[in-house]
Design a protein around this motif. Structure first.
Motif, PDB file in Angstrom:
ATOM      1  N   VAL A   1      48.716  46.086  16.930  1.00  0.00           N
ATOM      2  CA  VAL A   1      48.906  47.335  17.659  1.00  0.00           C
ATOM      3  C   VAL A   1      50.330  47.431  18.163  1.00  0.00           C
ATOM      4  N   GLN A   2      50.929  48.593  18.016  1.00  0.00           N
ATOM      5  CA  GLN A   2      52.254  48.855  18.572  1.00  0.00           C
ATOM      6  C   GLN A   2      52.158  50.062  19.487  1.00  0.00           C
ATOM      7  N   LEU A   3      52.977  50.044  20.538  1.00  0.00           N
ATOM      8  CA  LEU A   3      52.998  51.139  21.494  1.00  0.00           C
ATOM      9  C   LEU A   3      54.363  51.810  21.467  1.00  0.00           C
ATOM     10  N   GLN A   4      54.377  53.110  21.582  1.00  0.00           N
ATOM     11  CA  GLN A   4      55.635  53.846  21.628  1.00  0.00           C
ATOM     12  C   GLN A   4      55.588  54.825  22.778  1.00  0.00           C
ATOM     13  N   ALA A   5      56.453  54.620  23.751  1.00  0.00           N
ATOM     14  CA  ALA A   5      56.541  55.517  24.897  1.00  0.00           C
ATOM     15  C   ALA A   5      57.558  56.611  24.615  1.00  0.00           C
ATOM     16  N   THR A  27      42.548  48.819  18.923  1.00  0.00           N
ATOM     17  CA  THR A  27      42.157  47.593  19.611  1.00  0.00           C
ATOM     18  C   THR A  27      40.675  47.658  19.897  1.00  0.00           C
ATOM     19  N   PHE A  28      39.973  46.626  19.517  1.00  0.00           N
ATOM     20  CA  PHE A  28      38.539  46.597  19.736  1.00  0.00           C
ATOM     21  C   PHE A  28      38.252  45.741  20.961  1.00  0.00           C
ATOM     22  N   GLY A  29      37.202  46.155  21.661  1.00  0.00           N
ATOM     23  CA  GLY A  29      36.895  45.441  22.880  1.00  0.00           C
ATOM     24  C   GLY A  29      37.605  46.059  24.063  1.00  0.00           C
ATOM     25  N   PHE A  30      37.451  45.430  25.219  1.00  0.00           N
ATOM     26  CA  PHE A  30      38.026  45.959  26.447  1.00  0.00           C
ATOM     27  C   PHE A  30      39.537  45.723  26.511  1.00  0.00           C
ATOM     28  N   TYR A  31      40.259  46.725  26.999  1.00  0.00           N
ATOM     29  CA  TYR A  31      41.683  46.557  27.280  1.00  0.00           C
ATOM     30  C   TYR A  31      42.087  47.585  28.316  1.00  0.00           C
ATOM     31  N   ARG A  97      49.927  47.005  27.131  1.00  0.00           N
ATOM     32  CA  ARG A  97      48.496  46.815  26.968  1.00  0.00           C
ATOM     33  C   ARG A  97      48.116  45.374  27.285  1.00  0.00           C
ATOM     34  N   SER A  98      46.969  45.235  27.920  1.00  0.00           N
ATOM     35  CA  SER A  98      46.451  43.919  28.279  1.00  0.00           C
ATOM     36  C   SER A  98      44.951  43.872  28.033  1.00  0.00           C
ATOM     37  N   THR A  99      44.468  42.701  27.714  1.00  0.00           N
ATOM     38  CA  THR A  99      43.023  42.517  27.603  1.00  0.00           C
ATOM     39  C   THR A  99      42.433  42.057  28.938  1.00  0.00           C
ATOM     40  N   TRP A 100      43.305  41.897  29.921  1.00  0.00           N
ATOM     41  CA  TRP A 100      42.861  41.581  31.275  1.00  0.00           C
ATOM     42  C   TRP A 100      42.922  42.837  32.119  1.00  0.00           C
ATOM     43  N   ASN A 101      42.093  42.936  33.081  1.00  0.00           N
ATOM     44  CA  ASN A 101      42.133  44.044  34.019  1.00  0.00           C
ATOM     45  C   ASN A 101      43.068  43.652  35.157  1.00  0.00           C
ATOM     46  N   THR A 102      44.373  43.757  34.904  1.00  0.00           N
ATOM     47  CA  THR A 102      45.355  43.190  35.809  1.00  0.00           C
ATOM     48  C   THR A 102      46.476  44.171  36.119  1.00  0.00           C
ATOM     49  N   ARG A 103      47.147  43.935  37.237  1.00  0.00           N
ATOM     50  CA  ARG A 103      48.347  44.683  37.585  1.00  0.00           C
ATOM     51  C   ARG A 103      49.608  43.865  37.296  1.00  0.00           C
ATOM     52  N   LYS A 104      49.434  42.613  36.955  1.00  0.00           N
ATOM     53  CA  LYS A 104      50.578  41.727  36.810  1.00  0.00           C
ATOM     54  C   LYS A 104      51.326  41.966  35.511  1.00  0.00           C
ATOM     55  N   VAL A 105      52.648  42.051  35.608  1.00  0.00           N
ATOM     56  CA  VAL A 105      53.480  42.285  34.435  1.00  0.00           C
ATOM     57  C   VAL A 105      53.207  41.235  33.366  1.00  0.00           C
TER      58      VAL A 105
END
Length: 121
Positions: A1-5, A27-31, A97-105
């Motif tokens: 997966v690639q992201l473009q802002a 992306t499959f699953g939670f993110y 994007r993260s697979t964790w539910n986090t605020r941390k960079v």
């Protein structure tokens, strides 16, 4: 997966801007998709996030009421609507994007290239 802002630019104080974060691939699953910014000489900071399931959002206190994160699943795109912009909001804005539910960079492993937002006084 690639992201473009995208969507950054020059805006006057008090104005609004909508940034987009387009994802290529699935992306499959939670993110979660987070929005961050990095001002001149500052560390990268978390602004808000949206979960892939249920579209639940979370914002830092200073952005509550000024920012809205939303998603368009058909376009595989996340948006950051920013209102009442101030000169101190000038920064490069990133989505990640993260697979964790986090605020941390450091919890985010996939990053877009950033888009510059300049707010003039």
């Amino acid at each position: 997966v690639q992201l473009q802002a995208s969507g950054g630019g020059l805006v006057q104080a008090g104005g609004s801007l909508r940034l987009s974060c387009a994802a290529s691939g699935r992306t499959f699953g939670f993110y979660v998709t987070g929005w961050f910014r990095q001002g001149p000489g500052k560390e990268r900071e978390f602004l808000g996030r949206i979960a892939s399931r249920g579209g639940i959002t979370d914002y830092v206190e200073s952005w509550k009421g000024r920012a809205t994160i939303s998603s368009d699943n058909a376009k595989n795109t996340i948006y950051l609507q920013m209102n009442d912009l101030k000169p101190e909001d000038t920064a490069v804005y990133y989505c990640a994007r993260s697979t964790w539910n986090t605020r941390k960079v450091e919890g985010y492993t996939i990053w877009g290239q950033g888009t510059l937002v300049t707010v003039s006084s």
